[in-house]
Scaffold this motif. Structure first.
Motif, PDB file in Angstrom:
ATOM      1  N   ASP A   6     -65.260  74.469 -12.852  1.00  0.00           N
ATOM      2  CA  ASP A   6     -64.098  74.515 -11.808  1.00  0.00           C
ATOM      3  C   ASP A   6     -63.075  74.529 -12.535  1.00  0.00           C
ATOM      4  OD1 ASP A   6     -62.373  73.210  -9.817  1.00  0.00           O
ATOM      5  OD2 ASP A   6     -64.157  71.973  -9.117  1.00  0.00           O
ATOM      6  N   GLU A  28     -60.582  71.488 -11.231  1.00  0.00           N
ATOM      7  CA  GLU A  28     -61.075  70.025 -11.995  1.00  0.00           C
ATOM      8  C   GLU A  28     -61.760  70.525 -13.190  1.00  0.00           C
ATOM      9  OE1 GLU A  28     -63.419  68.336  -8.685  1.00  0.00           O
ATOM     10  OE2 GLU A  28     -61.859  68.206  -7.220  1.00  0.00           O
ATOM     11  N   ASN A  30     -65.632  69.915 -14.681  1.00  0.00           N
ATOM     12  CA  ASN A  30     -66.755  70.170 -13.833  1.00  0.00           C
ATOM     13  C   ASN A  30     -66.983  71.329 -13.540  1.00  0.00           C
ATOM     14  OD1 ASN A  30     -66.354  67.329 -13.103  1.00  0.00           O
ATOM     15  ND2 ASN A  30     -64.691  67.394 -11.534  1.00  0.00           N
ATOM     16  N   PHE A  76     -68.225  74.462 -10.507  1.00  0.00           N
ATOM     17  CA  PHE A  76     -68.121  74.946  -9.164  1.00  0.00           C
ATOM     18  C   PHE A  76     -69.255  75.700  -8.754  1.00  0.00           C
ATOM     19  CE2 PHE A  76     -65.897  77.605  -6.139  1.00  0.00           C
ATOM     20  CZ  PHE A  76     -65.716  76.517  -5.104  1.00  0.00           C
ATOM     21  N   ARG A  77     -69.776  75.492  -7.523  1.00  0.00           N
ATOM     22  CA  ARG A  77     -70.778  76.249  -7.154  1.00  0.00           C
ATOM     23  C   ARG A  77     -70.671  76.838  -5.738  1.00  0.00           C
ATOM     24  NH1 ARG A  77     -73.258  71.552  -9.409  1.00  0.00           N
ATOM     25  NH2 ARG A  77     -74.153  71.932 -11.600  1.00  0.00           N
ATOM     26  N   LEU A 112     -59.342  74.111  -2.466  1.00  0.00           N
ATOM     27  CA  LEU A 112     -60.758  74.292  -1.930  1.00  0.00           C
ATOM     28  C   LEU A 112     -61.146  72.853  -1.515  1.00  0.00           C
ATOM     29  CD1 LEU A 112     -61.795  76.680  -4.696  1.00  0.00           C
ATOM     30  CD2 LEU A 112     -61.842  77.131  -2.512  1.00  0.00           C
ATOM     31  N   ASP A 113     -61.877  72.864  -0.314  1.00  0.00           N
ATOM     32  CA  ASP A 113     -62.612  71.720   0.120  1.00  0.00           C
ATOM     33  C   ASP A 113     -63.801  71.621  -0.353  1.00  0.00           C
ATOM     34  OD1 ASP A 113     -63.542  69.427   1.131  1.00  0.00           O
ATOM     35  OD2 ASP A 113     -63.471  70.208   3.347  1.00  0.00           O
ATOM     36  N   ARG A 114     -64.362  71.067  -1.476  1.00  0.00           N
ATOM     37  CA  ARG A 114     -65.595  70.858  -2.159  1.00  0.00           C
ATOM     38  C   ARG A 114     -66.735  70.219  -1.283  1.00  0.00           C
ATOM     39  NH1 ARG A 114     -61.714  71.692  -5.297  1.00  0.00           N
ATOM     40  NH2 ARG A 114     -61.843  72.894  -7.300  1.00  0.00           N
ATOM     41  N   GLN A 115     -66.405  69.550  -0.169  1.00  0.00           N
ATOM     42  CA  GLN A 115     -67.223  68.944   0.747  1.00  0.00           C
ATOM     43  C   GLN A 115     -67.787  70.192   1.578  1.00  0.00           C
ATOM     44  OE1 GLN A 115     -68.443  66.116  -0.056  1.00  0.00           O
ATOM     45  NE2 GLN A 115     -66.788  66.208  -2.002  1.00  0.00           N
ATOM     46  N   PHE A 119     -69.840  75.333  -0.856  1.00  0.00           N
ATOM     47  CA  PHE A 119     -69.641  74.754  -2.115  1.00  0.00           C
ATOM     48  C   PHE A 119     -70.741  73.872  -2.352  1.00  0.00           C
ATOM     49  CE2 PHE A 119     -65.147  75.568  -0.444  1.00  0.00           C
ATOM     50  CZ  PHE A 119     -65.357  76.957  -0.986  1.00  0.00           C
ATOM     51  N   GLN A 120     -71.900  73.756  -1.404  1.00  0.00           N
ATOM     52  CA  GLN A 120     -72.872  72.754  -1.783  1.00  0.00           C
ATOM     53  C   GLN A 120     -74.264  73.424  -2.235  1.00  0.00           C
ATOM     54  OE1 GLN A 120     -72.224  69.463  -1.670  1.00  0.00           O
ATOM     55  NE2 GLN A 120     -70.104  70.077  -1.337  1.00  0.00           N
TER      56      GLN A 120
END
Length: 650
Positions: free
Chosen positions: A555, A558, A561, A563-564, A590-593, A597-598
């Motif tokens: 990431d 961040e 961390n 990032f996926r 980017l909205d990681r929620q 990205f999950q």
């Protein structure tokens, strides 16, 4: 006067030959260059340096006259020429290799200049003492001794051959790798150009005569780690060939070793410096030719200055990058026609269509003008140093310019397609492609044309960089059979284990033989696909099961961390984030929620299991001692910058 001039020429030539001999021995020692006849190659350097020394005599005479120095003997004048050239060459070497990042005005550099100048002055006084002791005879003796020493010390010893005799019915096997070839730019994979031009008529015909794997993944997005996986049957985390000067460890069991140990005659022909003996790829090959297989003289100061003259001043490439495949074929054909009763294992690696996209002028560029790639190459420099997608914003090429670039790329494919046709014809003519023989055609990685705001390869793990063609001709390959099952390029290694005659699989290799798929076996295993990019401390991993794909990366917003990115390739084959995150725009936070990205738990577990297994079986890491010529070739291909560091994906 004429006699003095003639004597000076003799002395200057002898001194030049000695200088050349010393430099040649240094090159042989420091580069590990393999030369069958060092005496001959050293002599080729010696006579050139001898002539250059003669040409410098007028300069020495002119300086002496300008400075009103006393007239010296021919021997003493030649001594000044010898020491002057030694000073030039010595400083060139030191500042090119040891002080390359040091300014010429820094104390270290100034101290070196001062020290070498003093050495020249004291050296002249010492050499002048030789004038009383038959100097010409002594110089000639030294000049002849140096190449003789080179022949004795550096000529290769006779290579031990395996005592195993292969079966007379053993098949010949040929592996052809076409560098940087996207599967989706071949007609047999559904590619159609708007202008109707065909990129791959011959490969399309091969697909009808053999089997085609529709969904093959390379294990890395650039050549060396990808080919290390092919040759060893291991993922990058296991074979450890992932950084600028990483080399294939000796403990790896390569494709060539499988066949050499079974009594095969083995040879490799590579136009990409990444696949060369320098990086350990000669393991198991009786003969290895690559574009770095150049004579000794190209590694000397003469060769370096000639290269600078051609490339930097005259703007002429010393080697025509537009016709590499023909050069490779020339070497392959010569080897195939040699008399031998042994079956052959042949590895051929074409560099086309790698950048610079420069197809030969004889009709391969399709219709229309050849675009000027200068602005593209300048823009590419910003891509190489851009942050990995989707982080950061990048400049883009206009649709018109991008279209013309792709046209040149496609023209390169058409060119190498024709060269592949000639290779196959030669294989048939020499009896190396009979019905019981095998031919594999593939690529090491793909190429991106801004699908994810990047250009080239090595930066990411999206489909355009991983999806490669795989065509197979052989006794178990049903003509016209199109295999939809996903496979990995390393599976070719496992397939060759069976073809070579070994009865067992190799321990620690995750590769799965392709034979069940070729035979249409209903029991063929469903395979997961896996790839890595492990460079400069940034690890990217990708795993795919069925049509679901997960990319795991650092990431960059961040720190610390991961990032996926998750894609369902059935609904989103282009892997566009906006399909699942429609409100996101490049350069925005980017909205990681977001669901894009999950990571699905089963894919995340598969990735972690695969990675841990590879790390658990990792080989010992080895680093290559890459000489200046190897670094130059890597720089010409865009793999490293002027500072000698890896450029891809920084």
């Amino acid at each position: 006067m004429r006699t003095r001039t003639l004597h000076a020429c003799f002395f200057a030539f002898a001194f030049g030959a000695i200088l050349a001999g010393v430099e040649s021995l240094v090159v042989l020692q420091t580069t590990g260059l393999a030369s069958l006849f060092p005496f001959v190659e050293i002599w080729e350097v010696q006579w050139r340096y001898g002539i250059v020394s003669i040409l410098f005599l007028p300069i020495a005479w002119g300086l002496a006259k300008l400075l009103r120095l006393r007239q010296e003997s021919p021997f003493q004048t030649a001594t000044w020429v010898f020491l002057g050239l030694s000073w030039l060459i010595g400083n060139w070497w030191v500042h090119s290799e040891l002080l390359r990042n040091v300014s010429k005005w820094e104390p270290t550099s100034l101290a070196w200049w001062f020290g070498t100048t003093l050495t020249v002055l004291f050296g002249h006084r010492l050499l002048c003492r030789l004038e009383k002791h038959r100097p010409l005879f002594t110089l000639v003796a030294i000049g002849l001794f140096l190449p003789t020493l080179g022949q004795v010390v550096y000529a290769p010893s006779a290579k031990e051959t395996t005592a195993i005799t292969a079966s007379p019915t053993a098949p010949d096997v040929t592996i052809v790798v076409i560098d940087t070839l996207r599967a989706d730019h071949l007609g047999c994979y559904g590619y159609q150009r708007a202008d109707g031009e065909e990129t791959s008529p011959f490969m399309d015909s091969l697909a009808q005569r053999g089997a085609l794997f529709e969904d093959c993944w390379a294990q890395a997005p650039w050549t060396r780690p990808s080919m290390a996986s092919l040759h060893s049957g291991l993922y990058g985390s296991a074979h450890q060939v992932n950084d600028t000067f990483s080399r294939l460890p000796q403990e790896a069991i390569t494709m060539a070793e499988l066949f050499q140990n079974q009594g095969y005659r083995t040879a490799a022909f590579s136009a990409n410096e990444n696949v060369s003996p320098v990086f350990g790829f000669d393991q198991g090959f009786d003969h290895f030719w690559n574009t770095g297989s150049r004579p000794l003289i190209t590694f000397t100061t003469w060769g370096d200055w000639k290269h600078k003259l051609y490339n930097k001043i005259l703007r002429r490439a010393m080697f025509d990058g537009g016709d590499w495949a023909a050069l490779v074929n020339q070497q392959v054909f010569a080897w195939l026609t040699e008399e031998s009763k042994k079956p052959t294992f042949t590895y051929v690696h074409y560099i086309d269509p790698h950048t610079p996209y420069d197809p030969p002028q004889n009709g391969y560029a399709f219709a229309g003008d050849r675009p000027d790639l200068a602005p593209v190459l300048e823009t590419a420099k910003t891509f190489q140093h851009a942050r990995t997608y989707p982080f950061g914003a990048r400049d883009t090429l206009s649709d018109d310019l991008l279209g013309r670039v792709i046209k040149l790329y496609d023209a390169e494919i058409r060119y190498v397609d024709g060269q592949l046709e000639q290779l196959v014809a030669q294989l048939k003519s020499s009896g190396n492609l009979e019905p019981h023989d095998w031919l594999f055609v593939m690529s090491d990685h793909g190429e991106e044309f801004q699908e994810h705001q990047q250009w080239g390869h090595g930066q990411s793990l999206f489909q355009e960089q991983l999806h490669v063609p795989l065509l197979v001709l052989g006794p178990q390959a049903t003509p016209g059979h199109r295999i939809k099952n996903p496979v990995n390029l390393i599976d070719v290694h496992a397939t060759l284990v069976g073809i070579s005659g070994l009865k067992q699989t190799l321990a620690n290799s995750p590769a799965i033989p392709l034979q069940p798929l070729l035979l249409k076996s209903p029991s063929a295993l469903i395979r997961a696909q896996y790839a890595e990019r492990l460079q400069e401390g940034r690890a990217l991993h990708a795993v795919r099961k069925g049509m679901r794909k997960l990319i795991d990366m650092p990431d960059l917003e961040e720190e610390g961390n991961r990032f996926r990115m998750y894609f369902d390739l059935t609904q989103n084959p282009q892997e566009q984030l906006t399909v699942k995150a429609p409100n996101w725009r490049e350069g925005e936070e980017l909205d990681r929620q977001d669901s894009a990205f999950q990571a699905p738990l089963d894919l995340l577990q598969l990735l972690e299991t695969t990675l841990k297994s590879a790390i658990r079986t990792a080989l010992g890491e080895e680093t290559a001692e890459a000489d200046a010529e190897t670094q130059r070739k890597l720089a010409e291909l865009g793999y490293i910058g002027d500072d000698g560091k890896l450029q891809l994906g920084n």
